[in-house]
Motif scaffolding. Sequence first.
Motif, mmCIF file in Angstrom:
data_model
loop_
_atom_site.group_PDB
_atom_site.id
_atom_site.type_symbol
_atom_site.label_atom_id
_atom_site.label_comp_id
_atom_site.label_asym_id
_atom_site.label_seq_id
_atom_site.Cartn_x
_atom_site.Cartn_y
_atom_site.Cartn_z
ATOM 1 N N ASP A 32 21.045 -24.536 -27.312
ATOM 2 C CA ASP A 32 21.292 -24.592 -28.757
ATOM 3 C C ASP A 32 22.782 -24.689 -29.072
ATOM 4 O OD1 ASP A 32 18.588 -24.419 -29.198
ATOM 5 O OD2 ASP A 32 18.598 -22.280 -29.699
ATOM 6 N N ALA A 33 23.619 -24.158 -28.169
ATOM 7 C CA ALA A 33 25.073 -24.210 -28.360
ATOM 8 C C ALA A 33 25.675 -25.528 -27.865
ATOM 9 C CB ALA A 33 25.728 -23.028 -27.647
ATOM 10 N N GLY A 34 24.827 -26.430 -27.316
ATOM 11 C CA GLY A 34 25.307 -27.749 -26.913
ATOM 12 C C GLY A 34 25.679 -27.896 -25.458
ATOM 13 N N HIS A 35 25.338 -26.924 -24.629
ATOM 14 C CA HIS A 35 25.631 -27.006 -23.201
ATOM 15 C C HIS A 35 24.474 -27.683 -22.465
ATOM 16 C CE1 HIS A 35 29.026 -24.403 -24.004
ATOM 17 N NE2 HIS A 35 28.214 -23.503 -24.552
ATOM 18 N N LYS A 36 24.666 -27.962 -21.171
ATOM 19 C CA LYS A 36 23.644 -28.613 -20.359
ATOM 20 C C LYS A 36 23.161 -27.660 -19.267
ATOM 21 C CE LYS A 36 25.451 -33.293 -21.150
ATOM 22 N NZ LYS A 36 24.409 -33.653 -22.122
ATOM 23 N N PHE A 37 21.854 -27.716 -19.003
ATOM 24 C CA PHE A 37 21.221 -26.842 -18.023
ATOM 25 C C PHE A 37 20.564 -27.706 -16.954
ATOM 26 C CE2 PHE A 37 17.662 -24.278 -16.431
ATOM 27 C CZ PHE A 37 18.290 -23.074 -16.151
ATOM 28 N N VAL A 38 20.941 -27.464 -15.694
ATOM 29 C CA VAL A 38 20.491 -28.321 -14.593
ATOM 30 C C VAL A 38 19.772 -27.488 -13.535
ATOM 31 C CG1 VAL A 38 21.170 -30.096 -12.937
ATOM 32 C CG2 VAL A 38 22.569 -29.705 -14.987
ATOM 33 N N MET A 39 18.494 -27.734 -13.356
ATOM 34 C CA MET A 39 17.763 -27.103 -12.256
ATOM 35 C C MET A 39 18.019 -27.924 -10.994
ATOM 36 S SD MET A 39 14.217 -25.533 -13.741
ATOM 37 C CE MET A 39 13.360 -27.059 -14.085
ATOM 38 N N THR A 40 18.559 -27.288 -9.984
ATOM 39 C CA THR A 40 19.060 -27.969 -8.801
ATOM 40 C C THR A 40 18.326 -27.451 -7.574
ATOM 41 O OG1 THR A 40 21.208 -27.972 -9.905
ATOM 42 C CG2 THR A 40 21.182 -28.629 -7.605
ATOM 43 N N THR A 41 17.598 -28.330 -6.875
ATOM 44 C CA THR A 41 16.693 -27.856 -5.843
ATOM 45 C C THR A 41 16.491 -28.876 -4.725
ATOM 46 O OG1 THR A 41 14.416 -27.084 -5.468
ATOM 47 C CG2 THR A 41 14.727 -28.743 -7.174
ATOM 48 N N GLY A 42 16.010 -28.394 -3.613
ATOM 49 C CA GLY A 42 15.598 -29.277 -2.532
ATOM 50 C C GLY A 42 14.202 -29.820 -2.747
ATOM 51 N N ARG A 43 13.499 -29.281 -3.731
ATOM 52 C CA ARG A 43 12.129 -29.719 -3.989
ATOM 53 C C ARG A 43 12.083 -31.193 -4.407
ATOM 54 N NH1 ARG A 43 8.843 -25.250 -7.570
ATOM 55 N NH2 ARG A 43 9.598 -23.328 -6.573
ATOM 56 N N PRO A 44 10.946 -31.861 -4.153
ATOM 57 C CA PRO A 44 10.779 -33.226 -4.669
ATOM 58 C C PRO A 44 10.687 -33.220 -6.190
ATOM 59 C CG PRO A 44 8.744 -32.444 -3.657
ATOM 60 C CD PRO A 44 9.804 -31.431 -3.329
ATOM 61 N N PHE A 63 18.291 -31.147 -17.174
ATOM 62 C CA PHE A 63 18.353 -32.117 -16.088
ATOM 63 C C PHE A 63 17.740 -31.514 -14.831
ATOM 64 C CE2 PHE A 63 21.612 -33.005 -19.108
ATOM 65 C CZ PHE A 63 21.709 -34.382 -19.172
ATOM 66 N N LEU A 64 17.270 -32.392 -13.953
ATOM 67 C CA LEU A 64 16.685 -31.958 -12.690
ATOM 68 C C LEU A 64 17.412 -32.645 -11.543
ATOM 69 C CD1 LEU A 64 12.918 -32.481 -13.665
ATOM 70 C CD2 LEU A 64 14.342 -30.458 -14.075
ATOM 71 N N VAL A 65 17.994 -31.863 -10.658
ATOM 72 C CA VAL A 65 18.541 -32.396 -9.410
ATOM 73 C C VAL A 65 17.536 -32.048 -8.327
ATOM 74 C CG1 VAL A 65 20.366 -32.221 -7.701
ATOM 75 C CG2 VAL A 65 20.952 -32.230 -10.127
ATOM 76 N N SER A 66 16.839 -33.057 -7.798
ATOM 77 C CA SER A 66 15.823 -32.827 -6.778
ATOM 78 C C SER A 66 16.293 -33.381 -5.437
ATOM 79 C CB SER A 66 14.498 -33.478 -7.183
ATOM 80 O OG SER A 66 14.645 -34.877 -7.320
ATOM 81 N N PHE A 67 15.532 -33.070 -4.377
ATOM 82 C CA PHE A 67 15.887 -33.520 -3.031
ATOM 83 C C PHE A 67 17.327 -33.146 -2.667
ATOM 84 C CE2 PHE A 67 12.648 -36.731 -4.386
ATOM 85 C CZ PHE A 67 11.665 -36.424 -3.451
ATOM 86 N N ASN A 68 17.785 -31.975 -3.125
ATOM 87 C CA ASN A 68 19.153 -31.512 -2.846
ATOM 88 C C ASN A 68 20.226 -32.492 -3.296
ATOM 89 O OD1 ASN A 68 18.799 -28.931 -1.722
ATOM 90 N ND2 ASN A 68 18.186 -29.807 0.245
ATOM 91 N N GLY A 69 19.951 -33.244 -4.346
ATOM 92 C CA GLY A 69 20.941 -34.186 -4.853
ATOM 93 C C GLY A 69 20.588 -35.633 -4.598
ATOM 94 N N GLY A 70 19.459 -35.882 -3.943
ATOM 95 C CA GLY A 70 19.041 -37.257 -3.687
ATOM 96 C C GLY A 70 18.580 -37.982 -4.933
ATOM 97 N N LEU A 71 18.142 -37.228 -5.946
ATOM 98 C CA LEU A 71 17.689 -37.826 -7.203
ATOM 99 C C LEU A 71 18.064 -36.897 -8.353
ATOM 100 C CD1 LEU A 71 14.300 -39.598 -7.788
ATOM 101 C CD2 LEU A 71 15.257 -38.090 -9.521
ATOM 102 N N ILE A 72 18.706 -37.461 -9.377
ATOM 103 C CA ILE A 72 19.072 -36.701 -10.572
ATOM 104 C C ILE A 72 18.330 -37.294 -11.764
ATOM 105 C CG2 ILE A 72 20.952 -35.935 -12.077
ATOM 106 C CD1 ILE A 72 22.844 -36.207 -9.731
ATOM 107 N N TYR A 73 17.609 -36.430 -12.482
ATOM 108 C CA TYR A 73 16.704 -36.872 -13.543
ATOM 109 C C TYR A 73 17.129 -36.283 -14.886
ATOM 110 C CZ TYR A 73 12.139 -37.700 -15.826
ATOM 111 O OH TYR A 73 11.124 -38.103 -16.650
ATOM 112 N N ASP A 74 17.238 -37.141 -15.899
ATOM 113 C CA ASP A 74 17.582 -36.743 -17.262
ATOM 114 C C ASP A 74 16.279 -36.462 -18.012
ATOM 115 O OD1 ASP A 74 18.165 -36.729 -20.028
ATOM 116 O OD2 ASP A 74 19.921 -38.004 -19.735
ATOM 117 N N CYS A 75 16.032 -35.206 -18.333
ATOM 118 C CA CYS A 75 14.775 -34.829 -18.994
ATOM 119 C C CYS A 75 14.664 -35.397 -20.402
ATOM 120 C CB CYS A 75 14.646 -33.306 -19.044
ATOM 121 S SG CYS A 75 14.465 -32.537 -17.423
ATOM 122 N N GLY A 76 15.784 -35.560 -21.079
ATOM 123 C CA GLY A 76 15.763 -36.111 -22.422
ATOM 124 C C GLY A 76 15.451 -37.596 -22.428
#
Length: 277
Positions: A32-44, A63-76
């Motif tokens: 709500d304050a305008g920051h970004k939240f990134v779940m970062t994981t080795g999971r697919p 945002f989702l960082v999956s595969f330990n950084g192999g794929l970054i996904y913008d949820c919006g």
Amino acid sequence: MKILFTDLDGTLLTDDKRISETDMRSIRAMIDAGHKFVMTTGRPLTSVKQLAEQYGFLEPGFFLVSFNGGLIYDCGEKKPILTRYIPVDEVKAIMDAAHARGMHAHTYSGDLVVSEYETEQLKTYCRLMKMDYVVVKDIREYYGEFVNVVVKPPIKVNIITPFEHSGLVDFRTEMRKTTEGRLFDVFSKPEMLEFSHMQSNKGAAVKFMADFYKVPVADTIAVGDEENDCPMIEAAGVGVAMANASQVAKDIADYVTANDNNHSGIAEVIEKFVLQS
């Protein structure tokens, strides 16, 4: 604007795989304050998207960082902003070496886990990740069969040992004779070793997102508990280890939380480094 990167298991998630209500309130406050939240994981990606949907995170700011950084996904935007692949031949060589030592090995194709052997480790992994699997004779032929529908090379290969951790350490040492400088390897758990693109690590994800969104690295915070979190703990402006973290993570962190993953350690980090700084 700040970007908070958080690992899942042992960090954001409690031991029974939940996000606490206290953590949820803090996460919502920072969004709500305008920051970004990134779940970062080795999971697919499939697995972490299920978690994001469960908690209402498939919206702007998440945002989702999956595969330990192999794929970054913008949820919006509902799409990847970065994908790093590795050649199928590299995966095949690692899988063959693992199978020869009695260890389980698998990779991924879309929403499926792909292996050449049906093992107990495969069944357990897919049950925990809530993913289906396919067992194939040769992964090179499997990916080749789908060339007309543009199936791209895998992003990561996982090795899971049914034996002692030391055997997996020896396996990594042996594999590095051919993979060093070509693939990045990391333990996500004592029994699980992962190989991926040289830039597929959580630290590279921190740097990529900071650059992509024009946020100074000094305004990034990364929180984790295991070896595969160390690259992002080191790369972020503020690197945080959970109270329950491994010693290797605590040794490189700028800050160690007073509260562990079962007692809203993430809320502590958000209040201290995102909302009040």
